[in-house]
Write a protein that holds these residues in place. Structure first.
Motif, PDB file in Angstrom:
ATOM      1  N   ALA A  61      43.016  42.979  34.240  1.00 18.64           N
ATOM      2  CA  ALA A  61      42.870  41.803  33.373  1.00 18.64           C
ATOM      3  C   ALA A  61      41.456  41.243  33.412  1.00 18.64           C
ATOM      4  O   ALA A  61      40.961  40.721  32.404  1.00 18.64           O
ATOM      5  N   LEU A  62      40.799  41.348  34.563  1.00 14.55           N
ATOM      6  CA  LEU A  62      39.442  40.836  34.709  1.00 14.55           C
ATOM      7  C   LEU A  62      38.387  41.847  34.275  1.00 14.55           C
ATOM      8  O   LEU A  62      37.192  41.547  34.287  1.00 14.55           O
ATOM      9  N   GLY A  63      38.823  43.061  33.924  1.00 10.11           N
ATOM     10  CA  GLY A  63      37.885  44.080  33.462  1.00 10.11           C
ATOM     11  C   GLY A  63      37.023  44.656  34.560  1.00 10.11           C
ATOM     12  O   GLY A  63      35.875  45.067  34.310  1.00 10.11           O
ATOM     13  N   ILE A  64      37.547  44.709  35.788  1.00 10.53           N
ATOM     14  CA  ILE A  64      36.773  45.278  36.901  1.00 10.53           C
ATOM     15  C   ILE A  64      36.578  46.765  36.653  1.00 10.53           C
ATOM     16  O   ILE A  64      37.538  47.509  36.402  1.00 10.53           O
ATOM     17  N   GLY A  65      35.316  47.225  36.725  1.00  7.50           N
ATOM     18  CA  GLY A  65      35.050  48.633  36.450  1.00  7.50           C
ATOM     19  C   GLY A  65      33.701  49.079  36.980  1.00  7.50           C
ATOM     20  O   GLY A  65      33.080  48.388  37.803  1.00  7.50           O
ATOM     21  N   PRO A  66      33.228  50.217  36.543  1.00  9.05           N
ATOM     22  CA  PRO A  66      31.959  50.772  37.028  1.00  9.05           C
ATOM     23  C   PRO A  66      30.813  49.772  36.874  1.00  9.05           C
ATOM     24  O   PRO A  66      30.682  49.098  35.845  1.00  9.05           O
ATOM     25  N   GLY A  67      30.003  49.686  37.917  1.00 15.90           N
ATOM     26  CA  GLY A  67      28.859  48.775  37.923  1.00 15.90           C
ATOM     27  C   GLY A  67      29.174  47.416  38.509  1.00 15.90           C
ATOM     28  O   GLY A  67      28.258  46.640  38.816  1.00 15.90           O
ATOM     29  N   VAL A 115      25.960  37.942  50.465  1.00 18.56           N
ATOM     30  CA  VAL A 115      26.110  39.310  49.960  1.00 18.56           C
ATOM     31  C   VAL A 115      26.289  39.357  48.438  1.00 18.56           C
ATOM     32  O   VAL A 115      26.456  40.429  47.863  1.00 18.56           O
ATOM     33  N   MET A 116      26.235  38.210  47.786  1.00 17.29           N
ATOM     34  CA  MET A 116      26.382  38.196  46.333  1.00 17.29           C
ATOM     35  C   MET A 116      25.141  38.755  45.642  1.00 17.29           C
ATOM     36  O   MET A 116      24.027  38.598  46.131  1.00 17.29           O
ATOM     37  N   THR A 117      25.371  39.416  44.515  1.00 15.14           N
ATOM     38  CA  THR A 117      24.289  39.930  43.678  1.00 15.14           C
ATOM     39  C   THR A 117      24.655  39.646  42.214  1.00 15.14           C
ATOM     40  O   THR A 117      25.778  39.216  41.927  1.00 15.14           O
ATOM     41  N   PRO A 118      23.768  39.927  41.285  1.00 15.96           N
ATOM     42  CA  PRO A 118      24.132  39.757  39.869  1.00 15.96           C
ATOM     43  C   PRO A 118      25.293  40.644  39.422  1.00 15.96           C
ATOM     44  O   PRO A 118      25.885  40.408  38.363  1.00 15.96           O
ATOM     45  N   LYS A 119      25.631  41.658  40.226  1.00 19.41           N
ATOM     46  CA  LYS A 119      26.736  42.559  39.885  1.00 19.41           C
ATOM     47  C   LYS A 119      28.088  42.066  40.407  1.00 19.41           C
ATOM     48  O   LYS A 119      29.120  42.673  40.098  1.00 19.41           O
ATOM     49  N   THR A 120      28.093  40.991  41.189  1.00 17.51           N
ATOM     50  CA  THR A 120      29.351  40.487  41.742  1.00 17.51           C
ATOM     51  C   THR A 120      30.268  40.035  40.613  1.00 17.51           C
ATOM     52  O   THR A 120      29.915  39.182  39.810  1.00 17.51           O
ATOM     53  N   LYS A 121      31.477  40.622  40.550  1.00 18.92           N
ATOM     54  CA  LYS A 121      32.435  40.298  39.486  1.00 18.92           C
ATOM     55  C   LYS A 121      33.594  39.445  39.994  1.00 18.92           C
ATOM     56  O   LYS A 121      34.120  38.610  39.266  1.00 18.92           O
ATOM     57  N   ALA A 151      39.616  48.697  44.177  1.00 20.51           N
ATOM     58  CA  ALA A 151      38.254  48.517  43.662  1.00 20.51           C
ATOM     59  C   ALA A 151      37.591  49.870  43.422  1.00 20.51           C
ATOM     60  O   ALA A 151      36.977  50.101  42.369  1.00 20.51           O
ATOM     61  N   VAL A 152      37.740  50.765  44.386  1.00 18.02           N
ATOM     62  CA  VAL A 152      37.139  52.092  44.256  1.00 18.02           C
ATOM     63  C   VAL A 152      37.780  52.868  43.108  1.00 18.02           C
ATOM     64  O   VAL A 152      37.095  53.518  42.309  1.00 18.02           O
ATOM     65  N   LEU A 153      39.108  52.803  43.002  1.00 13.08           N
ATOM     66  CA  LEU A 153      39.799  53.504  41.920  1.00 13.08           C
ATOM     67  C   LEU A 153      39.394  52.978  40.544  1.00 13.08           C
ATOM     68  O   LEU A 153      39.422  53.722  39.551  1.00 13.08           O
ATOM     69  N   ALA A 154      39.001  51.710  40.469  1.00 10.03           N
ATOM     70  CA  ALA A 154      38.539  51.134  39.205  1.00 10.03           C
ATOM     71  C   ALA A 154      37.099  51.513  38.903  1.00 10.03           C
ATOM     72  O   ALA A 154      36.590  51.207  37.818  1.00 10.03           O
TER      73      ALA A 154
END
Length: 383
Positions: free
Chosen positions: A68-74, A118-124, A91-94
């Motif tokens: 639902a949150l669109g967790i995916g590559p990147g 540990v947050m970065t701009p890629k943190t979803k 998370a890995v499977l996504a």
């Protein structure tokens, strides 16, 4: 030595519980139905959240939440490494990257400051883990997430009945509970997704049943709507009424279960104060009503002159079961070999992972059972 094995956990099932399940079996409606709908309603009322969606497991809840949150590559998913492996595996499977945050050494929970580091701009998404029946300090984490526009899913698998600053865990925000047989209440297998985000709840309800535009059980028709059609690809994670009726009965006794767990935990604390080689977890410094899902100790391996694994084996030899919650995920074979993880990344996590042990704790235990555990520990350490 005990003549009968004491497991580290056991569900509290009564003959009336069994009769309620049998009644559902005789009813002719055994899949998702009125009992499942009632369970969602009663659980939402119990914790005070606007809506709840019952599923086949907490893992199923996390799976559909990621979708639902669109967790995916990147994307990056922040979570402690002291957790059950399912969240990290999902998370890995996504196609996302798990980012592990170290925990406080003596509560085994993450803080807003450790997450921020540990947050970065890629943190979803951030997934704090309420641990052993205690609660993460959520207010500063929610402020951090809001500031950066990042989603938060609370792993409340250990937190049925836990209160944070006077409110039930799960009352606000988004959280996922587990009803596995070792949890404070059980449906055999099962989970509950709770949220105050109405749009997210609607999406979870759709995704958990094939992506149809109605739930598995249409509350108006008392069945399934003939107009139901796929709005998006979904999964098959709906709970049966066989499980839900057990959940309803367990929920009605959850406060009683947790009161018994608390009494046993306080007895453990008094008795274990006599043993220098064991280090219990410490209480949170903010208001929490602990649900005592687990009673966890850490073995001081230097003082004890033995490893945690040997300690657990010695207890088993004396007919006492123990649990291990948890071996650090980042130190497990796949994550070391395939994901570039290494020992030394998370010092507090790793110190605990090497020493942690869950002692027997469940409502049907007696004070004598606690005494047997403590006496066995004293004998092992003296030896």
């Amino acid at each position: 030595m005990r003549s009968k094995f004491l497991p580290f956990s056991a569900p509290t099932i009564t003959e009336d519980d069994i009769a309620a399940v049998a009644e559902v079996l005789r009813s002719g409606w055994i899949t998702t139905g009125q009992k499942s709908a009632d369970f969602e309603k009663k659980f939402a009322e119990y914790i005070g959240c606007p809506a709840a969606v019952v599923l086949t497991s907490a893992t199923a809840g996390m799976h559909v939440a990621f979708n639902a949150l669109g967790i995916g590559p990147g994307d990056e998913v922040i979570t402690p490494s002291i957790t059950w492996v399912s969240t990290v595996n999902l998370a890995v499977l996504a196609g996302a990257r798990p980012v592990f945050v170290d925990v406080d050494r003596d509560t085994l929970m993450a803080s807003a400051s450790s997450i921020a580091a540990v947050m970065t701009p890629k943190t979803k998404v951030i997934i704090p883990v309420h641990f052993a029946g205690s609660a993460v300090d959520m207010d500063p984490i929610m402020e951090l997430a809001k500031k950066h526009g990042v989603a938060v899913i609370e792993d409340a698998a250990h937190a049925a009945g836990t209160r944070y600053k006077g409110n039930h865990v799960g009352k606000t925000g988004t959280s996922i509970f587990s009803f596995h047989p070792i949890k404070n209440m059980t449906t055999g297998e099962g989970g509950m997704f709770c949220s105050d985000d109405a749009a997210l709840v609607e999406r979870i309800r759709r995704l958990k049943f094939h992506g149809l535009g109605v739930d598995a059980f249409d509350r108006q028709m008392q069945g399934r709507s003939p107009q139901a059609e796929v709005l998006e690809p979904g999964y098959k994670y709906n709970m049966t009424d066989i499980s839900a009726v057990l959940g309803l009965r367990q929920l009605a006794r959850l406060e009683e279960f947790n009161a018994k767990r608390t009494d046993l935990a306080m007895l453990y604390r008094r008795r274990l104060a006599e043993i220098d080689e064991l280090i219990p977890l410490t209480d949170a410094k903010y208001p929490v009503r602990h649900a005592w899902h687990l009673f966890i100790v850490r073995l001081d391996t230097d003082k004890a002159g033995m490893s945690r694994d040997d300690f657990m084996m010695e207890l088993k030899a004396r007919n006492i079961g123990t649990g291990l919650h948890f071996r650090a995920v980042h130190l497990q074979k796949y994550y070391l070999e395939k994901m570039g993880m290494r020992r030394g990344m998370l010092p507090n996590t790793e110190w605990n992972s090497d020493r942690i042990c869950s002692l027997p704790l469940f409502p049907n235990m007696t004070g004598q059972d606690v005494d047997d555990v403590v006496d066995a520990i004293k004998e092992i350490l003296k030896k």
